[in-house]
Design an enzyme around this catalytic site. Structure first.
Site, PDB file in Angstrom:
ATOM      1  N   ASN A   1     -22.963 121.768 100.960  1.00 31.29           N
ATOM      2  CA  ASN A   1     -21.984 122.710 100.411  1.00 31.29           C
ATOM      3  C   ASN A   1     -22.289 124.165 100.744  1.00 31.29           C
ATOM      4  O   ASN A   1     -21.421 125.017 100.632  1.00 31.29           O
ATOM      5  CB  ASN A   1     -21.865 122.536  98.889  1.00 31.29           C
ATOM      6  CG  ASN A   1     -23.203 122.525  98.207  1.00 31.29           C
ATOM      7  OD1 ASN A   1     -24.064 121.711  98.543  1.00 31.29           O
ATOM      8  ND2 ASN A   1     -23.399 123.413  97.271  1.00 31.29           N
TER       9      ASN A   1
ATOM     10  N   SER B   1     -14.943 114.779  94.664  1.00 31.44           N
ATOM     11  CA  SER B   1     -14.312 115.577  93.612  1.00 31.44           C
ATOM     12  C   SER B   1     -12.887 115.965  94.005  1.00 31.44           C
ATOM     13  O   SER B   1     -12.601 116.153  95.195  1.00 31.44           O
ATOM     14  CB  SER B   1     -15.156 116.843  93.433  1.00 31.44           C
ATOM     15  OG  SER B   1     -14.551 117.706  92.513  1.00 31.44           O
ATOM     16  N   GLY B   2     -12.026 116.149  93.021  1.00 32.01           N
ATOM     17  CA  GLY B   2     -10.630 116.495  93.287  1.00 32.01           C
ATOM     18  C   GLY B   2     -10.423 117.930  93.750  1.00 32.01           C
ATOM     19  O   GLY B   2      -9.637 118.197  94.654  1.00 32.01           O
ATOM     20  N   HIS B   3     -11.160 118.868  93.137  1.00 31.74           N
ATOM     21  CA  HIS B   3     -10.808 120.274  93.382  1.00 31.74           C
ATOM     22  C   HIS B   3     -11.304 120.829  94.707  1.00 31.74           C
ATOM     23  O   HIS B   3     -11.019 121.980  95.039  1.00 31.74           O
ATOM     24  CB  HIS B   3     -11.236 121.164  92.200  1.00 31.74           C
ATOM     25  CG  HIS B   3     -12.707 121.400  92.076  1.00 31.74           C
ATOM     26  ND1 HIS B   3     -13.286 122.565  92.484  1.00 31.74           N
ATOM     27  CD2 HIS B   3     -13.698 120.631  91.581  1.00 31.74           C
ATOM     28  CE1 HIS B   3     -14.593 122.512  92.220  1.00 31.74           C
ATOM     29  NE2 HIS B   3     -14.862 121.337  91.675  1.00 31.74           N
TER      30      HIS B   3
ATOM     31  N   CYS C   1     -31.543 137.598  97.260  1.00 32.18           N
ATOM     32  CA  CYS C   1     -32.975 137.625  96.937  1.00 32.18           C
ATOM     33  C   CYS C   1     -33.293 138.523  95.759  1.00 32.18           C
ATOM     34  O   CYS C   1     -34.245 138.287  95.036  1.00 32.18           O
ATOM     35  CB  CYS C   1     -33.766 138.080  98.149  1.00 32.18           C
ATOM     36  SG  CYS C   1     -33.696 136.867  99.452  1.00 32.18           S
TER      37      CYS C   1
HETATM   38  N1  PMP Z   1     -21.568 118.091  95.100  1.00 37.05           N
HETATM   39  C1  PMP Z   1     -21.251 119.024  96.019  1.00 37.05           C
HETATM   40  C2  PMP Z   1     -21.745 118.849  97.404  1.00 37.05           C
HETATM   41  C3  PMP Z   1     -20.475 120.119  95.660  1.00 37.05           C
HETATM   42  O1  PMP Z   1     -20.174 121.037  96.566  1.00 37.05           O
HETATM   43  C4  PMP Z   1     -20.035 120.240  94.326  1.00 37.05           C
HETATM   44  C5  PMP Z   1     -19.223 121.435  93.889  1.00 37.05           C
HETATM   45  N2  PMP Z   1     -19.826 122.649  94.163  1.00 37.05           N
HETATM   46  C6  PMP Z   1     -20.386 119.243  93.406  1.00 37.05           C
HETATM   47  C7  PMP Z   1     -21.153 118.196  93.840  1.00 37.05           C
HETATM   48  C8  PMP Z   1     -19.913 119.316  91.988  1.00 37.05           C
HETATM   49  O2  PMP Z   1     -18.547 119.031  91.948  1.00 37.05           O
HETATM   50  P1  PMP Z   1     -17.682 119.194  90.620  1.00 37.05           P
HETATM   51  O3  PMP Z   1     -17.310 120.633  90.546  1.00 37.05           O
HETATM   52  O4  PMP Z   1     -16.500 118.297  90.853  1.00 37.05           O
HETATM   53  O5  PMP Z   1     -18.504 118.725  89.489  1.00 37.05           O
END
Ligand code: PMP
Length: 413
Positions: free
Chosen positions: A170, A218-220, A341
């Site tokens: 991410n 995840s949906g969002h 940092c």
């Molecule tokens: N795993 C990864 C790789 C993510 O990028 C995120 C969201 N930042 C999550 C898990 C958590 O997802 P959620 O907001 O649906 O809990």
């Protein structure tokens, strides 16, 4: 009264204006809900409000809609319909996968392996298990964020129950070879969980191509609603629930299923998969032109492997500027800094994992593209970034003493 109304109207208008005035470059953080998704969900907020666990007609219609959504997810991503569990998001899916499997593991299988660059919902969950007597190996990554499969093989022990390694990162967008990881795990009789949250909609993902036993998303992140995600649990996996008190989701997740969100998740996935081939090519093009334009600036590096990378991610370290100064000088853009940092709270464990023995780069920017990103906006950002960095290096140069705290709690200056 009229004055209050006018003030309220004005403040919401200003908020809308100021938010709308920014170019959004934070699609890996979240995405707007696609209007087609909103439309698909709409009846289930209002007229079709039944509890899917009730036995009357309202309930039956809601249950039917949830079952269709689940079937759609299985049709698109693979696996059996019964192997997909709705959760509140990827965080819960990750926690359910890891704790659920480890809690169901035999007494002599208390060891699990994760990668140092995993999402915090994976890392912190594993650390919480360590406090309860489980044994954890955190695999370091190479400087480009890639994974050594030999190291993974060497880390597997007779007591290993589970490996959890994400499909795509991410922060740095690096794509890991999950099919190879699965092969190694299965050869040693170990289960594999993978977090596919950032990969879905950007690269091809399916149960069969990944070969994992558990998959979260995840949906969002895929232009769906917030507050919904799903976990694939292969039928051979023994797993315990996190939430008790109801038999919903095969007894794996008690609580009334959020019908509109389930419909929205499936619809968002359907659209994301339809759009993926063309959209991924477009995003890769935008990524290319951004990096090309940035060649006009000196003193920056791309973090993470350039080739095995999501098409929507750019993560760069920039020398000689302070991250908060930089962000404050770019008010027209919604950006995220991977590592600040000067602020321990924002310290990036991912960047630290890439270069654990060196002083952390002064300023990191994560720029992520999405459906609303235009070529013109990419050039606008690149040009403004170059201009601002060059100015700040003269007016407010950063460098010299800088305190960075690593995940090991070691102070680096
Ligand atoms: N795993 C990864 C790789 C993510 O990028 C995120 C969201 N930042 C999550 C898990 C958590 O997802 P959620 O907001 O649906 O809990």
């Amino acid at each position: 009264m009229h004055l209050i109304k006018a003030l309220l109207l004005c403040s919401s208008f200003c908020f809308y204006c100021s938010a709308g005035a920014q170019d959004y470059f934070d699609y890996q953080s979240t995405t707007p809900c696609d209007p087609r998704v909103v439309k698909a969900m709409m009846p289930y907020w209002t007229t079709e409000f039944g509890n899917p666990h009730a036995s009357h007609a309202f309930g039956e219609r809601a249950a039917f809609a949830v079952s269709e959504a689940r079937q759609k997810i299985a049709r698109i991503l693979g696996g059996k319909t019964t192997e997909w569990i709705f959760t509140s998001g990827a965080t819960e899916a990750n926690v359910l996968a890891i704790c659920g499997v480890m809690h169901a593991a035999p007494q002599n299988k208390k060891h699990l392996i994760v990668c140092a660059t995993e999402h915090k919902s994976v890392l912190e969950t594993c650390k919480s298990l360590v406090r309860r007597g489980y044994v954890l190996t955190i695999l370091p990554v190479n400087q480009d964020g890639s994974l050594s499969l030999d190291l993974l093989k060497q880390s597997i022990r007779p007591e290993t129950m589970l490996v959890s390694i994400m499909v795509a990162n991410n922060e740095i967008g690096v794509i890991l070879p999950i099919a190879c990881v699965a092969e190694i795990c299965h050869k040693h009789g170990v289960l594999l969980h993978t977090d596919a949250t950032q990969a879905i909609g950007n690269i091809p993902v399916s149960v069969s191509s990944l070969g994992a036993d558990l998959i979260s998303f995840s949906g969002h992140k895929i232009y769906g609603p917030k507050g919904i995600g799903a976990l694939y649990v292969a039928s051979h996996v023994k797993i315990r629930p996190l939430l008790y008190g109801g038999l919903q989701e095969k007894g794996l997740r008690a609580g009334t299923v959020p019908v509109p969100l389930c419909i929205g998740l499936a619809k968002a996935l359907e659209i994301a998969e339809e759009m993926r081939p063309q959209e991924a090519r477009r995003l890769a093009f935008l990524q290319g032109i951004f990096l090309q334009r940035l060649q006009r600036l000196k003193g920056w590096r791309l973090n993470g492997c350039p080739n095995q990378r999501l098409p929507n991610n750019v993560n760069i370290s920039i020398d000689g500027v302070d991250s908060s100064d930089l962000l404050m000088s770019l008010p027209d853009f919604a950006l995220s800094t991977g590592s600040a940092c000067s602020s321990e709270a924002h310290f990036s464990h991912v960047l630290a994992a890439l270069d654990p023995d060196n002083i952390m780069p002064p300023t990191v920017l994560r720029i992520s593209f999405g459906r609303g990103t235009t070529e013109a906006a990419v050039y606008r950002l690149a040009d403004r970034l170059i201009e601002v960095v060059q100015t700040l290096r003269i007016t407010k140069p950063a460098g010299g003493k800088r305190i960075c705290k690593t995940t090991k709690g070691k102070i680096r200056s």
